[in-house]
Design an enzyme around this catalytic site. Sequence first.
Site, PDB file in Angstrom:
ATOM      1  CE  LYS A   1      -2.274  -1.860   3.524  1.00 43.86           C
ATOM      2  NZ  LYS A   1      -3.244  -2.317   4.537  1.00 43.86           N
TER       3      LYS A   1
ATOM      4  CG  ASP B   1      -6.780  -5.151   7.737  1.00 41.45           C
ATOM      5  OD1 ASP B   1      -6.276  -6.221   7.362  1.00 41.45           O
ATOM      6  OD2 ASP B   1      -6.888  -4.158   6.985  1.00 41.45           O
TER       7      ASP B   1
END
Length: 499
Positions: free
Chosen positions: A201, A236
């Site tokens: 990311k 997550d």
Amino acid sequence: MSSIPTTTTSSAGFFRIPPPPHRMPAAGVRMMAGALRSSASSVGTILTNLQHESATPLPVLRHVADAMTEDMRAGLAVEGGSDLKMILSYVDALPSGNEKGLFYALDLGGTNFRVLRVQLGGKEERVIATESEQVSIPKELMSGTSEQLFDFIANGLATFAEVEGGNFRLPHGRQREIGFTFSFPVMQTSIDSGILMKWTKGFSVSGTAGRDVVACLNEAMERQALDMRVSALVNDTVGALAGARYWDDDVMVAVILGTGTNACYVERTDAIPRLHGTMSASGMTIINTEWGAFSNGIPLTVFDKDMDAASINPGEQIFEKTISGMYLGEIARRVLLKMAEEGDLFGRRFPEKLTTPFSLRTPDLCAMQQDDSDDLQAVGSILYNATQKVESNLSSRKVALEVCDAIVKRGGRLAGAGIVGILQKMDQDSKGSIYGKRTVVAMDGGLYEHYPQYRGYMQRAVEELLGSEISRNIVIEHSKDGSGIGAALLAATNSKYEH
Ligand code: BGC
């Protein structure tokens, strides 16, 4: 969405509207050497090629779902057996509802980090109170040193932990415990330790890859004289699964579709050959697939390939680069730029600003796709900003929408195929007990939450692949902020204290 009549309309009418006389070319706008460029048909050709190369008809989806299933098996069979790392989470027991006490969560996964505290009250009272704070991470820290990043995080955590009162109570003599959601590929070595394999990311922090991220956080907390203990390190997706399962026993899979993407699911330990017979007490565990690294059979365009080549991790995270929020806007930017360079998308004025990577963002695509006005006003103003004041006409706005639609459709449909890949693996192994009863897929992430077209494409792809009967049993449900509360719940489940 209707297609654009690129061949039946005169290029003068649609693609060569001169700027209004009162507007001089803005700073950063240069004029194109018209004679060197081709006509509106190039725009049509680029669009048609994009739609063709990114198409995801049912056979493509089927292939992707099957390949996902196969890659999952290969990754479970041997370490490094496939693109999918199939990481053991060491979460062998999910929250039961009996958890009690004060727990913290720290969530690092993108351009923000979040801190959260939750007071749990057991089966009766459940979540008594929560408080959270979000801090945005300065851009330079995303490519700085590990120490700088973790110091910044520990500082935010310390500031947040300082003001704790009201409904939050820590029994005397207890250390505060944290569930640390760290949303990057981590090779877990236990429930409270794990080695960062690589950043994703857009992060490129030096000195963290190859290190235990809990140790990095502990050292930073020591430097802050902050006395807290990480009792669970989770991805997550794992946090989202735990958070959703707290409320609903049928949750078996969790998927994040946000800046990045990933999925995890509940696996039987006897279906993991890599474990060589080591079973968890519960007989189950959660596997973090890291499906962003999947690449088998994904339809890619020249724009995807160019974006990948220019990225900080070429050849990696191909599924993520095709379906997640960080990249959809960038792919569209590349297409629009090419249409401007080769095909007069913006008339004779060159949209200089569009040459800046990532200047068009996925939320821009989303906002454009919500415009239902006749003259596509909102699309016009987003393009105006994205190009630094280059006017667009109705036809080019429609083209821009078609570009968004092609990219978002492929993203949503491939995400749907990925979900079916996971479900079908679970169903095959359990001889029909996934498709044969209510099974919940918990979803989170901004792309899923805020982009209705993306969500719709995803949902329809799942239905196309599963058929209407099975689809009735598969509930795809938003689990808002599951990962924050989920991490705190897992801190409770793995607390060193009795609760
Ligand atoms: C990371 C995953 C994470 C996902 C969603 C990906 O880039 O590799 O670990 O779960 O983003 O945040």
